[in-house]
Design an enzyme around this catalytic site. Structure first.
Site, PDB file in Angstrom:
ATOM      1  N   TRP A  11       0.836  -1.207   0.000  1.00  0.00           N
ATOM      2  CA  TRP A  11       0.000   0.000   0.000  1.00  0.00           C
ATOM      3  C   TRP A  11       0.869   1.255   0.000  1.00  0.00           C
ATOM      4  CZ3 TRP A  11      -0.457   4.288   3.077  1.00  0.00           C
ATOM      5  CH2 TRP A  11      -1.587   5.095   2.870  1.00  0.00           C
ATOM      6  N   HIS A  12       1.994   1.191   0.708  1.00  0.00           N
ATOM      7  CA  HIS A  12       2.834   2.369   0.826  1.00  0.00           C
ATOM      8  C   HIS A  12       3.592   2.691  -0.450  1.00  0.00           C
ATOM      9  CE1 HIS A  12       2.102   2.086   5.171  1.00  0.00           C
ATOM     10  NE2 HIS A  12       2.479   3.344   5.203  1.00  0.00           N
ATOM     11  N   GLY A  13       3.779   1.734  -1.335  1.00  0.00           N
ATOM     12  CA  GLY A  13       4.475   2.066  -2.563  1.00  0.00           C
ATOM     13  C   GLY A  13       4.787   0.864  -3.423  1.00  0.00           C
ATOM     14  N   PHE A  58       1.813   8.112  -1.884  1.00  0.00           N
ATOM     15  CA  PHE A  58       1.094   6.896  -1.517  1.00  0.00           C
ATOM     16  C   PHE A  58      -0.378   6.984  -1.899  1.00  0.00           C
ATOM     17  CE2 PHE A  58       4.374   7.270   1.975  1.00  0.00           C
ATOM     18  CZ  PHE A  58       5.323   6.619   1.227  1.00  0.00           C
TER      19      PHE A  58
END
Length: 465
Positions: free
Chosen positions: A314-316, A465
Site C-alpha cells: 500500500w505504501h508504494g 502513496f
C-alpha cells in the site's frame, strides 16, 4: 497544491472559508466539493476525471448494494476499485519485476501516479463494504457523497476517513466558534511540525542518504535514520494535524491518526499509535474477514503476514516497501508468539529502547526508493559496524554538532510532554489559554511563512502513496 504553500495559506483557504460561511446551509457541501476538485486539479487537472469516476461508480454501487445485498456486486466493486489503483500504482512495478525475474525486456509503462489515490480508493472501499454489511446507509445525495470522497482537508494524504465517521455530519453538522478556534490551533501546530521540524530535519537525512558509501560510518548511518525517523513523523503527523484542524473549521470531526508512537513499549503498541486510520482499515476490512484470531494460532499468524505484506505494498510500488511490511509482519508475529511475555516483565524503559531501535531500523529500509537496485551496501554495512570508515568520524560530528538542538527539540515534542503540560496547567485557565493560543497561532504562521519563502525544500512524503 500543498498545505504548506503560500497559495494555500493566503489565497485558497481564506477564499473557501469566506464562501463557506456566507453561503446558506444547503450549499455548504457544494462549495466544499467544488473547492476540493479545484484543489486536486491544481497539480494534475486530468486526474480530476479519475476521482469523479470513483465518486460516480461508488455512489451507484452504494445504492445498488443497499437494495441488493449481493456478494457478486460487492466483488465487482472491489475489483473495480483495486483494479483502478493497481493500473496506476503497480503496473510499472509488476512489469519491472517480471523483467528481472525472467530476463524479459518488456517496456515499463510510465504512468503518472494520481496524488492521494491510495487514500481515496480505500475510503471508497470502506464505504461500499459498510453499506453491504448494513453498518451505514447508502448516500442518496451525490453532492454529499462527492464531498466525502473529495474533501480537500484529507484528500491527498489522509487520514483515511470512513463514511460512518462523518455520515451524520455530512447532512446535519453544526459549525461552532469553539471548533473553529480549536481547528486553527490544530492547523497551526501541524504547519509548524511540517515546515519548522520535518523540513529542517529532512535535509540532514537527505544529505546522508545521498552521500558516498565510503563516508558511511556507523554513527552517520544511524544519525541519518534517526533524522528520517523524525522527518516522517513530523511530516505525516503534521499533515494529519492540519487535516483534522481544517475539518474542525468546517464542522467535521475526523478520528485521530497519531498518538505519540515514539513512546511505545513494543512494536504492537507502536502500530496502535502510528497511522491509526490505516491500521484500523486493514484490521476491519482484511484481518477480521480473513478470520482474525478466531481460527487458531496458525491462521492468525498467516493473517498477520498477509496484512503486513499488503501494508507494505500500500505504501508504494517498490521492493523496499514490501520488505518493510514483511519486516514488521515477522516482528509482530515474534512478539505475538514469544516475546510479549518478556516485554510485560521487563522495565518499560527497555521495551522503549528495543522498540525505538526496531522502528529506526525500519525507517532505514523505508527510506530508499527500491531495495534491489538502489539500496547502498555501504549503508547496510555501516549500520552493522562493518563500514570502511569505522564507528564515527569528523563528518559525523559536524552533522551532529550542527543539529543537536534541533534533534533535542524534535525528541521532546515527539513524546507529547509539552502537550500534556499545556492540557494540565494552561487549558483550564481560559484567559491564559485564549491569549496563549492567539500568540501561538500567529508565531507558527509567521515562522512557517518565513521558512516557506526562504527554503525550496518542502516535500510531503505521503503524497506518493
Amino acid at each position: 497544491m500543498v498545505f504548506s504553500s503560500l497559495v494555500f495559506l493566503y489565497i485558497f483557504l481564506p477564499a473557501v472559508l469566506l464562501l463557506y460561511y456566507i453561503i446558506p446551509r444547503k450549499g455548504k457541501n457544494f462549495i466544499l466539493l467544488i473547492f476540493s476538485l479545484f484543489f486536486y486539479a491544481w497539480g494534475e487537472p486530468v486526474y480530476v476525471l479519475g476521482i469523479l469516476a470513483s465518486v460516480i461508480v461508488n455512489y451507484l454501487f452504494g445504492i445498488a448494494l443497499e437494495k441488493h445485498k449481493s456478494k457478486v456486486l460487492l466483488t465487482v466493486n472491489i475489483i473495480l476499485n483495486l483494479g483502478y489503483l493497481a493500473v496506476f500504482k503497480y503496473t510499472g512495478f509488476a512489469i519491472g519485476t517480471l523483467n528481472k525475474l525472467f530476463g524479459l525486456d518488456m517496456e515499463i509503462l510510465q504512468i503518472a501516479l494520481p496524488i492521494g489515490i491510495s487514500f481515496y480508493t480505500f475510503q471508497a472501499l470502506s464505504y461500499t463494504i459498510d453499506v453491504y454489511r448494513r453498518t451505514v446507509p447508502a448516500g442518496k445525495n451525490i453532492i454529499d457523497f462527492g464531498t466525502y470522497i473529495t474533501m480537500f482537508p484529507q484528500l491527498i494524504a489522509g487520514p483515511i476517513v470512513r463514511y460512518k465517521t462523518v455520515e451524520r455530519e455530512l447532512r446535519t453538522r453544526k459549525e461552532t466558534l469553539a471548533d473553529f478556534t480549536d481547528g486553527i490551533v490544530r492547523f497551526a501546530s501541524g504547519l509548524g511540525k511540517k515546515v519548522l521540524l520535518a523540513n529542517s530535519i529532512g535535509q540532514i537525512w537527505d544529505a546522508v542518504r545521498k552521500g558516498s558509501e565510503s563516508d558511511m560510518t556507523t554513527a552517520t548511518v544511524w544519525l541519518g535514520m534517526l533524522c528520517f525517523t523524525f522527518q516522517i513523523y513530523f511530516d505525516f503527523s503534521g499533515y494529519s494535524d492540519m487535516a483534522i484542524g481544517l475539518g474542525r473549521m468546517f464542522g467535521f470531526h475526523f478520528d485521530e491518526n497519531f498518538n505519540y508512537p515514539y513512546i511505545s513499549k513494543s512494536i504492537t503498541d507502536f502500530w496502535r499509535r502510528w497511522h491509526i486510520s490505516l491500521s484500523t482499515w486493514f484490521k476491519e476490512y482484511v484481518y477480521i474477514p480473513l478470520g482474525g484470531n478466531r481460527k487458531g494460532t496458525g491462521r492468525q499468524l498467516r493473517n498477520i503476514f498477509i496484512v503486513w505484506m499488503l501494508t507494505g505494498l500500500w505504501h508504494g510500488a517498490a521492493w523496499n516497501f514490501v520488505v518493510w511490511g514483511l519486516y514488521y509482519g515477522i516482528l509482530l508475529i515474534i512478539e505475538k508468539v514469544w516475546f510479549h511475555k518478556v516485554l510485560e516483565k521487563i522495565p518499560r524503559i527497555f521495551g522503549h529502547i528495543y522498540t525505538l531501535i526496531i522502528v529506526i531500523g525500519g525507517w532505514g529500509i523505508f527510506g530508499f526508493a527500491d531495495v534491489l537496485p538502489e539500496l547502498k551496501m555501504g549503508f547496510i554495512k555501516g549500520a552493522f559496524f562493518c563500514g570502511n570508515q569505522g564507528i564515527c568520524d569528523a563528518h559525523t560530528m559536524y552533522l551532529l554538532s550542527g543539529n543537536i538542538v534541533l534533534l533535542v527539540v524534535a525528541a521532546i515534542i515527539s513524546t507529547g510532554v509539552i502537550t500534556k503540560f499545556v492540557k494540565k496547567f494552561i487549558v483550564k485557565h481560559e484567559a491564559v489559554y485564549a491569549i496563549g493560543s492567539m500568540v501561538y497561532v500567529a508565531a507558527m504562521f509567521f515562522a512557517s511563512t518565513a521558512c516557506i519563502v526562504a527554503d525550496t525544500y518542502n516535500p510531503f512524503l505521503y503524497f506518493r502513496f
